[in-house]
Design a protein around this motif. Structure first.
Motif, PDB file in Angstrom:
ATOM      1  N   TYR A  12       0.853  -1.188   0.000  1.00  0.00           N
ATOM      2  CA  TYR A  12       0.000   0.000   0.000  1.00  0.00           C
ATOM      3  C   TYR A  12       0.887   1.236   0.000  1.00  0.00           C
ATOM      4  CZ  TYR A  12      -3.844  -3.031   1.516  1.00  0.00           C
ATOM      5  OH  TYR A  12      -4.794  -4.012   1.606  1.00  0.00           O
ATOM      6  N   GLY A  13       0.454   2.271  -0.696  1.00  0.00           N
ATOM      7  CA  GLY A  13       1.205   3.518  -0.702  1.00  0.00           C
ATOM      8  C   GLY A  13       0.313   4.698  -1.004  1.00  0.00           C
ATOM      9  N   GLU A  14       0.710   5.850  -0.506  1.00  0.00           N
ATOM     10  CA  GLU A  14      -0.071   7.070  -0.716  1.00  0.00           C
ATOM     11  C   GLU A  14       0.077   7.606  -2.132  1.00  0.00           C
ATOM     12  OE1 GLU A  14       1.434   9.435   2.501  1.00  0.00           O
ATOM     13  OE2 GLU A  14      -0.027   8.603   3.902  1.00  0.00           O
ATOM     14  N   LYS A  15       1.113   7.171  -2.845  1.00  0.00           N
ATOM     15  CA  LYS A  15       1.352   7.610  -4.218  1.00  0.00           C
ATOM     16  C   LYS A  15       1.388   6.378  -5.121  1.00  0.00           C
ATOM     17  CE  LYS A  15       4.050  11.531  -2.631  1.00  0.00           C
ATOM     18  NZ  LYS A  15       5.399  12.120  -2.580  1.00  0.00           N
ATOM     19  N   PRO A  16       0.209   5.874  -5.533  1.00  0.00           N
ATOM     20  CA  PRO A  16       0.160   4.646  -6.328  1.00  0.00           C
ATOM     21  C   PRO A  16       1.008   4.710  -7.605  1.00  0.00           C
ATOM     22  CG  PRO A  16      -2.036   5.277  -5.633  1.00  0.00           C
ATOM     23  CD  PRO A  16      -1.118   6.402  -5.258  1.00  0.00           C
ATOM     24  N   ALA A  56      -3.681   1.764  -3.323  1.00  0.00           N
ATOM     25  CA  ALA A  56      -3.576   3.079  -2.698  1.00  0.00           C
ATOM     26  C   ALA A  56      -3.958   2.931  -1.231  1.00  0.00           C
ATOM     27  CB  ALA A  56      -4.509   4.062  -3.392  1.00  0.00           C
ATOM     28  N   GLY A  57      -3.251   3.639  -0.362  1.00  0.00           N
ATOM     29  CA  GLY A  57      -3.578   3.596   1.062  1.00  0.00           C
ATOM     30  C   GLY A  57      -2.396   3.999   1.909  1.00  0.00           C
ATOM     31  N   ALA A  58      -2.591   3.941   3.221  1.00  0.00           N
ATOM     32  CA  ALA A  58      -1.506   4.256   4.148  1.00  0.00           C
ATOM     33  C   ALA A  58      -0.339   3.299   3.881  1.00  0.00           C
ATOM     34  CB  ALA A  58      -1.984   4.110   5.587  1.00  0.00           C
ATOM     35  N   PRO A  59       0.892   3.807   3.824  1.00  0.00           N
ATOM     36  CA  PRO A  59       2.042   2.975   3.474  1.00  0.00           C
ATOM     37  C   PRO A  59       2.231   1.788   4.422  1.00  0.00           C
ATOM     38  CG  PRO A  59       2.640   5.296   3.437  1.00  0.00           C
ATOM     39  CD  PRO A  59       1.278   5.208   4.043  1.00  0.00           C
ATOM     40  N   ARG A  60       2.264   0.605   3.839  1.00  0.00           N
ATOM     41  CA  ARG A  60       2.528  -0.623   4.594  1.00  0.00           C
ATOM     42  C   ARG A  60       2.683  -1.781   3.623  1.00  0.00           C
ATOM     43  NH1 ARG A  60      -2.987   0.204   4.641  1.00  0.00           N
ATOM     44  NH2 ARG A  60      -4.346  -1.615   4.679  1.00  0.00           N
TER      45      ARG A  60
END
Length: 115
Positions: A12-16, A56-60
């Motif tokens: 997951y990342g805020e910048k897909p 997309a989402g909070a980085p993890r």
């Protein structure tokens, strides 16, 4: 119940767009757009026996472990004190997944796959 194998990684990342650029363009994973079951559109790739997905989402990063019987594995883990992070979810295509919260707050997933 012991997991069979590592089934995949969900990133997951805020910048897909940056995630896609790194994992597909720089690392070389054959990621392609996907949408199945009740899951939102994302990018995914199959590497031999492991699945990689970008959302997309909070980085993890969330590892997924394959189990023969999701309900039994989830019940066994909870009986030993594990905390549920995601209720069982039917992904379609013979796949069901659930999540557990690790001791440091990280999440892992258990997945049942019927070919």
């Amino acid at each position: 119940m012991t997991p069979h194998s590592l089934a995949g990684l969900i990133v997951y990342g805020e910048k897909p767009g940056s995630l896609l650029s790194f994992y597909r363009d720089q690392l070389g994973l054959p990621l392609a757009p996907a949408r199945h079951g009740r899951i939102i559109e994302h990018y995914e790739a199959l590497l031999e026996h492991s699945h990689v997905a970008l959302f997309a989402g909070a980085p993890r990063i969330v590892p997924s472990f394959r189990v023969a019987d999701l309900d039994a594995a989830l019940a066994a883990a909870e009986a030993r004190g594990a905390t549920r992070a995601l209720d069982p979810l039917d992904l379609g295509e013979g796949k069901r997944v659930a999540g557990l919260r690790g001791p440091d707050g990280f999440e892992i997933r258990l997945i049942e796959i019927h070919d």
